[in-house]
Motif scaffolding. Structure first.
Motif, mmCIF file in Angstrom:
data_model
loop_
_atom_site.group_PDB
_atom_site.id
_atom_site.type_symbol
_atom_site.label_atom_id
_atom_site.label_comp_id
_atom_site.label_asym_id
_atom_site.label_seq_id
_atom_site.Cartn_x
_atom_site.Cartn_y
_atom_site.Cartn_z
ATOM 1 N N ARG A 26 0.846 -1.203 0.000
ATOM 2 C CA ARG A 26 0.000 0.000 0.000
ATOM 3 C C ARG A 26 0.878 1.249 0.000
ATOM 4 N NH1 ARG A 26 -3.274 -3.710 -0.457
ATOM 5 N NH2 ARG A 26 -5.435 -3.646 0.248
ATOM 6 N N VAL A 27 0.423 2.272 -0.733
ATOM 7 C CA VAL A 27 1.106 3.561 -0.748
ATOM 8 C C VAL A 27 0.195 4.584 -0.085
ATOM 9 C CG1 VAL A 27 2.075 5.400 -2.165
ATOM 10 C CG2 VAL A 27 2.417 3.009 -2.819
ATOM 11 N N ASP A 28 0.700 5.222 0.960
ATOM 12 C CA ASP A 28 -0.060 6.251 1.663
ATOM 13 C C ASP A 28 -0.160 7.487 0.766
ATOM 14 O OD1 ASP A 28 -0.764 8.488 3.334
ATOM 15 O OD2 ASP A 28 -0.212 7.301 5.087
ATOM 16 N N PRO A 29 -1.381 7.928 0.389
ATOM 17 C CA PRO A 29 -1.501 9.069 -0.525
ATOM 18 C C PRO A 29 -1.047 10.389 0.079
ATOM 19 C CG PRO A 29 -3.670 8.396 0.278
ATOM 20 C CD PRO A 29 -2.697 7.364 0.751
ATOM 21 N N ILE A 30 -0.871 10.437 1.416
ATOM 22 C CA ILE A 30 -0.424 11.672 2.074
ATOM 23 C C ILE A 30 1.092 11.664 2.276
ATOM 24 C CG2 ILE A 30 -0.667 13.167 4.079
ATOM 25 C CD1 ILE A 30 -3.150 12.976 2.302
ATOM 26 N N THR A 31 1.623 10.623 2.898
ATOM 27 C CA THR A 31 3.063 10.583 3.214
ATOM 28 C C THR A 31 3.896 9.975 2.090
ATOM 29 O OG1 THR A 31 3.019 8.372 4.213
ATOM 30 C CG2 THR A 31 2.440 10.241 5.633
ATOM 31 N N SER A 32 3.251 9.299 1.132
ATOM 32 C CA SER A 32 3.920 8.601 0.021
ATOM 33 C C SER A 32 4.760 7.410 0.480
ATOM 34 C CB SER A 32 4.794 9.567 -0.794
ATOM 35 O OG SER A 32 4.003 10.589 -1.363
ATOM 36 N N MET A 89 -7.265 4.817 2.689
ATOM 37 C CA MET A 89 -6.875 4.981 4.095
ATOM 38 C C MET A 89 -7.717 6.023 4.820
ATOM 39 S SD MET A 89 -2.736 4.582 3.879
ATOM 40 C CE MET A 89 -1.998 3.400 2.740
ATOM 41 N N THR A 90 -8.799 6.477 4.184
ATOM 42 C CA THR A 90 -9.779 7.340 4.829
ATOM 43 C C THR A 90 -11.156 6.709 4.621
ATOM 44 O OG1 THR A 90 -10.193 8.712 2.875
ATOM 45 C CG2 THR A 90 -8.370 9.373 4.301
ATOM 46 N N ASN A 133 -10.408 -1.327 1.750
ATOM 47 C CA ASN A 133 -9.981 -0.069 2.353
ATOM 48 C C ASN A 133 -9.911 -0.250 3.864
ATOM 49 O OD1 ASN A 133 -9.205 2.649 2.360
ATOM 50 N ND2 ASN A 133 -11.302 3.391 2.584
ATOM 51 N N THR A 134 -9.048 0.548 4.516
ATOM 52 C CA THR A 134 -8.893 0.513 5.969
ATOM 53 C C THR A 134 -8.727 1.949 6.457
ATOM 54 O OG1 THR A 134 -7.760 -1.621 5.739
ATOM 55 C CG2 THR A 134 -7.591 -0.525 7.870
ATOM 56 N N TRP A 135 -9.439 2.302 7.541
ATOM 57 C CA TRP A 135 -9.362 3.666 8.047
ATOM 58 C C TRP A 135 -9.696 3.691 9.542
ATOM 59 C CZ3 TRP A 135 -13.414 1.415 5.721
ATOM 60 C CH2 TRP A 135 -14.693 1.603 6.263
ATOM 61 N N GLU A 136 -9.334 4.795 10.201
ATOM 62 C CA GLU A 136 -9.593 4.943 11.630
ATOM 63 C C GLU A 136 -10.891 5.706 11.886
ATOM 64 O OE1 GLU A 136 -5.140 4.346 11.630
ATOM 65 O OE2 GLU A 136 -6.348 5.898 10.666
ATOM 66 N N SER A 137 -11.531 5.383 13.015
ATOM 67 C CA SER A 137 -12.548 6.253 13.608
ATOM 68 C C SER A 137 -11.818 7.126 14.624
ATOM 69 C CB SER A 137 -13.624 5.426 14.319
ATOM 70 O OG SER A 137 -14.336 4.630 13.396
ATOM 71 N N PHE A 141 -3.421 -7.357 3.146
ATOM 72 C CA PHE A 141 -3.530 -6.844 4.510
ATOM 73 C C PHE A 141 -4.244 -5.507 4.474
ATOM 74 C CE2 PHE A 141 -0.183 -4.577 2.736
ATOM 75 C CZ PHE A 141 0.676 -3.917 3.593
ATOM 76 N N GLY A 142 -4.466 -4.909 5.625
ATOM 77 C CA GLY A 142 -5.110 -3.609 5.686
ATOM 78 C C GLY A 142 -4.158 -2.553 6.200
ATOM 79 N N VAL A 143 -4.215 -1.358 5.600
ATOM 80 C CA VAL A 143 -3.354 -0.252 6.034
ATOM 81 C C VAL A 143 -4.185 1.025 6.096
ATOM 82 C CG1 VAL A 143 -1.295 1.114 5.560
ATOM 83 C CG2 VAL A 143 -1.324 -1.317 4.965
ATOM 84 N N SER A 144 -4.240 1.630 7.266
ATOM 85 C CA SER A 144 -4.897 2.930 7.445
ATOM 86 C C SER A 144 -3.811 3.993 7.614
ATOM 87 C CB SER A 144 -5.821 2.886 8.667
ATOM 88 O OG SER A 144 -5.054 2.734 9.854
ATOM 89 N N ARG A 145 -4.222 5.217 7.915
ATOM 90 C CA ARG A 145 -3.242 6.291 8.070
ATOM 91 C C ARG A 145 -2.283 6.036 9.224
ATOM 92 N NH1 ARG A 145 -3.383 11.242 6.799
ATOM 93 N NH2 ARG A 145 -1.180 10.939 7.220
#
Length: 654
Positions: free
Chosen positions: A232-238, A450-451, A356-360, A292-296
């Motif tokens: 997974r590539v984080d669209p914010i931190t790259s 990730m959102t 997709n995976t994200w935090e509450s 796997f799942g990756v959130s922020r």
């Protein structure tokens, strides 16, 4: 070693994944202009869609064991080249190329091979495969690998990956992936093979970053190079986040690769973190772990009861084995702390792809945003039937009685999971299906990854499930868009039964017939006889909503099949561009010069992605005619004796 094919030759029907548009093709094309109908959106100009998939180069023995996940990696792409005086016109161009892995190059330069170098996954998962048979297949592979390092070989096999599963982009590199090795860098738009990527640099690049990469030192270091096919590539931190599944304790390792080219994005820490093959504690055996799942801020590792363990053979069990009486475990940990895992348990299942995976988030007592739960959407299968049917093998009957609470009908649905972080106990708070529609190959608008993305796209089959019956291949006849925000909201307002419950019980047909104004599920149904592949979303520039854009997918008209079920020599595929907002309109159809076999995963690469690729010094290639001539010209007695012996060995191992 002809005995390795006896089981396959006993098959009473044509292997469903070696026939029709699943059959491999051997013709490769450089970038070649294509005709099209309709209007190509301006947002596609300068970009390229590329899809990966297995395409065995040695395919003479059609009765052999074979599996949909086998085969040498072949990339098929459509580039939307700018044209015209002002560069405002668009000319689509098709290109397909084999990925020049060690295994491919060795196979291509061998005169006598008629079956693939690597054992088929079908051989490993077949409960009827004897220990002797599997041992012979593995021994054959080891001998061929050893032989590739001896004089007379034109390519040594140093890595066994065929790079045939997916392709993605990170930090100036397009990377083809497969979990039996590290990623392979590919150059866009021509799809030339650059070299293996080790987490720091790729072979063939102009500049090399010093120091060890994936794997590290030690006798088992080569296994820690095996990288998930779905980083997974984080669209914010790259950052690129990945894991490595091995056959030895601790079984799972974990890596974070920061972006270093023209770095602008900031990580949550002061300095970018590079984490290479760090151990993840808590896994007790080797597993077939595909995604796997990756959130922020968190990562979710899935320890499911689907093992991939050579030690199973010593226990008189297949190397790949599913235990429907065991538990599924989800390990949740902060992104930078793989040693701090919380494990959540539930009923057995198989998950090959997360969507997709994200935090509450909630305000803490100190007035800061704090994660209170990790949410994940995943394509949940209630059995491992797909693993077997994709190899034309009947799923084994469980040897132990399955508890009533674990019994479910065979299905694959998009599931919602919520793992609480603010509770004292590790109990999954929510786990239920969003829809009864069969759902696989998920994708989304990548900028929303990730959102809490509103829409998830995927593929469906209207008359079966993804665990297709023996002798019949899975063919995608529907593309689906789910408003997961609405479906989750409905589920939270009126919670379904945990694990076995479902928010929307409608079938594909009922959804297509629905006149509901704000239908949370929209389906693009293929015309009769036409089948699609995994789709990818391309956003509209300055779009007004998250789904304002297009889906791109390769499609095939099976009226081009002959009476024997095989494709005609002149059979061709198309690339369709579909309005993702209404899931009805085909905006454009690109006519390709040849067919694209039904394959696995692809990606959309923007014009900026292609423009910002790192410079390349050299590409991989087949040995030149001059190199072959020099080897053939050696005339010493010892050389001729060795080459005669080598020929006999190759013919025996063919």
């Amino acid at each position: 070693m002809d005995g390795a094919d006896e089981q396959g030759r006993g098959r009473k029907h044509v292997h469903p994944y070696l026939t029709g548009n699943f059959a491999p093709i051997q013709q490769i094309q450089p970038l070649i202009p294509c005709s099209y109908t309709g209007r190509i959106p301006n947002e596609l100009a300068g970009g390229q869609y590329v899809r990966n998939g297995g395409n065995p180069v040695t395919n003479e023995v059609l009765g052999r064991d074979a599996h949909w996940f086998d085969g040498d990696g072949m990339l098929s792409g459509v580039s939307f080249r700018r044209s015209g005086e002002k560069g405002t016109d668009v000319q689509p161009e098709f290109v397909n190329q084999y990925i020049l892995t060690d295994v491919y190059l060795s196979s291509k330069t061998s005169k006598y091979l008629t079956t693939p170098i690597l054992p088929s996954i079908a051989t490993l998962v077949n409960p009827l495969s004897s220990l002797v048979r599997i041992t012979l297949c593995i021994f054959r592979t080891l001998l061929l690998v050893l032989l590739s390092h001896l004089p007379g070989s034109q390519q040594a096999i140093k890595k066994i990956s065929v790079a045939n599963t997916a392709i993605m982009y990170h930090d100036g590199r397009a990377l083809a992936t497969c979990e039996s090795g590290p990623p392979m860098r590919i150059a866009l738009p021509g799809l030339e093979t650059v070299g293996w990527f080790n987490g720091k640099t790729a072979e063939g690049e102009l500049t090399n970053e010093a120091g060890p990469g994936f794997g590290g030192d030690g006798i088992l270091g080569f296994m820690k190079e095996w990288t998930t096919a779905h980083p997974r590539v984080d669209p914010i931190t790259s950052e690129l986040i990945s894991f490595h599944s091995t056959f030895a304790p601790p079984y799972i390792h974990y890596s974070i690769i920061p972006a270093t080219q023209n770095r602008i994005a900031k990580t949550p820490l002061l300095e970018p973190v590079r984490l290479l093959t760090a151990p993840v504690a808590g896994i007790s055996s080797a597993k077939m772990m595909h995604d796997f799942g990756v959130s922020r801020h968190h990562t979710v590792i899935m320890d499911l009861p689907l093992s991939l363990d050579p030690l199973n053979l010593a226990k008189n069990r297949p190397a790949v084995s599913y235990d429907p009486t065991a538990r599924s475990r989800f390990g949740v940990f902060p992104r930078y702390q793989p040693n701090n895992v919380r494990w959540f348990e539930t009923n057995p299942c198989c998950i090959f792809h997360t969507a997709n995976t994200w935090e509450s988030m909630d305000l803490s007592s100190k007035g800061r945003n704090q994660a209170t739960a990790v949410n994940m959407l995943a394509c949940r299968l209630t059995s491992a039937s797909l693993v077997f049917s994709a190899g034309d093998i009947a799923a084994p009957i469980p040897s132990a009685e399955i508890p009533i609470e674990n019994q479910e009908t065979d299905q694959c649905r998009l599931y919602y999971y919520q793992f609480p972080l603010d509770a004292d106990t590790n109990l999954i708070r929510h786990q239920w299906a969003l829809s009864a529609v069969p759902f696989e190959f998920p994708s989304l608008c990548e900028s929303k990854s990730m959102t809490a993305a509103k829409f998830i796209y995927g593929c469906s089959v209207s008359d079966s499930s993804f665990g297709a019956a023996l002798g019949r291949a899975v063919k995608i006849d529907s593309l689906v868009k789910m408003n997961v925000e609405e479906l989750i909201s409905r589920g939270l307002r009126n919670p379904p039964t945990q694990i076995k419950g479902c928010v929307d019980m409608r079938t594909v047909g009922e959804i297509l017939a629905s006149k509901e104004q704000d239908n949370p599920i929209k389906i693009f149904k293929m015309p009769p006889g036409w089948y699609a592949q995994e789709s990818r979303f391309v956003p509209r520039e300055a779009g007004t909503s998250e789904d304002d854009g297009w889906l791109v997918s390769y499609v095939f008209d099976e009226s081009q099949l002959g009476s024997d079920g095989e494709c005609r020599p002149d059979a061709k595929s198309e690339l369709w561009i579909i309005d993702a907002k209404n899931m009805t309109d085909i905006v454009a159809k690109v006519q390709l010069p040849q067919r694209v076999p039904y394959g696995l995963h692809g990606s959309w690469f923007s014009e900026d992605d292609i423009r910002n690729q790192r410079p390349v010094n050299s590409f991989r290639s087949l040995p030149s005619a001059k190199t072959v001539a020099i080897q053939s010209s050696k005339d010493s007695y010892g050389w001729k004796l060795w080459m005669g012996l080598r020929k006999s060995i190759e013919q025996f191992l063919r």
